[in-house]
Structures are given as C-alpha cells and as structure tokens.
Design a protein around this motif. Structure first.
Motif, PDB file in Angstrom:
ATOM      1  N   LYS A  92       9.150  37.151  51.556  1.00  0.00           N
ATOM      2  CA  LYS A  92       9.183  38.595  51.838  1.00  0.00           C
ATOM      3  C   LYS A  92       9.438  39.399  50.567  1.00  0.00           C
ATOM      4  O   LYS A  92       8.756  40.391  50.300  1.00  0.00           O
ATOM      5  N   GLU A  93      10.413  38.975  49.787  1.00  0.00           N
ATOM      6  CA  GLU A  93      10.744  39.713  48.568  1.00  0.00           C
ATOM      7  C   GLU A  93       9.623  39.603  47.530  1.00  0.00           C
ATOM      8  O   GLU A  93       9.290  40.591  46.853  1.00  0.00           O
ATOM      9  N   SER A  95       6.439  39.129  48.098  1.00  0.00           N
ATOM     10  CA  SER A  95       5.312  39.938  48.547  1.00  0.00           C
ATOM     11  C   SER A  95       5.532  41.417  48.237  1.00  0.00           C
ATOM     12  O   SER A  95       4.594  42.116  47.789  1.00  0.00           O
ATOM     13  N   LEU A  96       6.746  41.894  48.457  1.00  0.00           N
ATOM     14  CA  LEU A  96       7.046  43.295  48.164  1.00  0.00           C
ATOM     15  C   LEU A  96       6.975  43.594  46.663  1.00  0.00           C
ATOM     16  O   LEU A  96       6.497  44.651  46.250  1.00  0.00           O
ATOM     17  N   SER A  97       7.436  42.651  45.860  1.00  0.00           N
ATOM     18  CA  SER A  97       7.524  42.880  44.418  1.00  0.00           C
ATOM     19  C   SER A  97       6.216  42.629  43.676  1.00  0.00           C
ATOM     20  O   SER A  97       5.864  43.376  42.754  1.00  0.00           O
TER      21      SER A  97
END
Length: 219
Positions: A92-93, A95-97
């Motif tokens: 999740k992190e 993908s966001l970054s």
C-alpha cells in the motif's frame, strides 16, 4: 520473525528496493536470496498473487500486486497471517509513493529510500512475542483478527526449483482438482462398499444360520 525484504518488478525481476541487512543476516540469507532470484525469474502474469515457499529453516512469502513482487524471508515458525499483513502494508505504501514510476525506471534499486518505511514496519512485526502495556501479545491479537490464509498456495523450494513445479494459478487449480477428484473416488468406493454390504448382508445372515442349523443337526 521477519528477517529481510526484497521488492522487484515482476516483468523483468528488476530490483526496486530492499531492506538494509546487517552482516550476520546477509550471510545467513545468502543462499536464500539466490533462491529468491530464481523465483523472480519464474514469475509470470499467471503466477499466484500470494505464495509461501518453504526452504530449510525459513519460509519465503511473496505478494504480487500491480506488477510488483514484495518478498520477505521469515522464520519457518513465523505466522503466515502476520507475514502477509506486513507485505500488504508495504504494498500500500509503495503504491502510494512510487506506483506511477514503477514501469519507467531502468536502474536497479531506484527506490532505495523506501528502506526507511520497510525498517520501521519490520520492527513492528519483528517478533510475535512483542507485548503491549497490558502484557498480552499485540501481534498475536493482530494475527487473530487478520483474514484467513488457508487458501494461500504453499510450495516447497526443492519442488519449485528442481522438480519443475509451477507458481501459476492454473497449476495450483489443477493440483487442487486432482486432490478433490481423488477424495471423490475414495468416497465413491466407500459408498459402493457400504451399499454392497447392505444388499448382501441379509443373505449372508441366512447362510450362516443355515450352516449353524446343519452343524447342530448332524453333530
């Protein structure tokens, strides 16, 4: 406990990020990291999105999301639920970054800065005995709350690398179907046997009674 983590691009096994390991961990996992490279080369678009691969004293857990493979090395006794929860947090992190940049990078370890988040998250999952203020295990509590992992494919490293086993979902489905088919055949044989007993049991009882009467009559 979670020992080390590698993140690669699925299509070409390009390393995108990795945890910074101390010398002792690096030496202990040297052989297993070579195995991980072979696994990455075996990945296809049809590969299972989640898989646990047992090898010696460790289990390699991987999560495939949006053409990125998140793989962690954990002790064999470490709960799979926690391992995949850890990988999901990384996914999740990451993908966001970096999500939009994944397809365009050309050099290895382009997102080396992601190690900061990996290290921080790994510390939370480091040991299942980590306790909270009340004295109960916070990770054990999380383990109980997480989703069921019984459907996650489990492989043996020897079978995967040296016997030509596959990571593909269709292969896993085929294995499951063969197993279910064998269970059905065994069940059908048992049912047929029980039906035969019910059908011929009365005749058998009469025959035994007749033999007893003959023996009693002529003895």
């Amino acid at each position: 406990m979670v020992r080390s983590t590698i993140i690669v691009r699925a299509t070409d096994a390009l390393p995108l990020a990795a945890s910074v390991d101390d010398e002792q961990t690096e030496q202990a996992l040297q052989e297993y990291k070579q195995q991980a490279k072979l696994i990455f080369r075996r990945m296809t678009p049809n590969s299972e999105p989640r898989c646990s691969i047992e090898s010696g004293q460790y289990t390699l857990h991987y999560l495939l999301e949006d053409n990125v493979v998140f793989l962690t090395f954990a002790d064999k006794s470490y709960p799979r639920k926690l391992a995949f929860s850890y990988l999901e947090e990384l996914s999740k992190e990451f993908s966001l970054s970096y999500g939009p940049k994944v397809e365009s990078v050309r050099k290895p370890y382009a997102f080396v800065g992601f190690d900061t988040f990996m290290s921080k998250t790994a510390r939370l999952y480091r040991d299942t005995r980590a306790t909270n203020a009340s004295g109960s295990s916070s990770l054990d509590k999380l383990n109980d709350e997480l989703q069921d992992v019984t459907r996650i494919m489990t492989k043996n490293m020897e079978e995967l690398l040296w016997r030509g086993d596959s990571l593909d979902r269709m292969s896993h489905l085929s294995t499951s179907l063969r197993s279910e088919s064998e269970k059905y055949r065994r069940s059908a044989r048992n049912i047929n046997f029980q039906a035969m007993i019910r059908q011929y049991a009365p005749f058998g009882a009469v025959a035994i009674l007749f033999i007893i009467l003959l023996w009693w009559r002529f003895s």
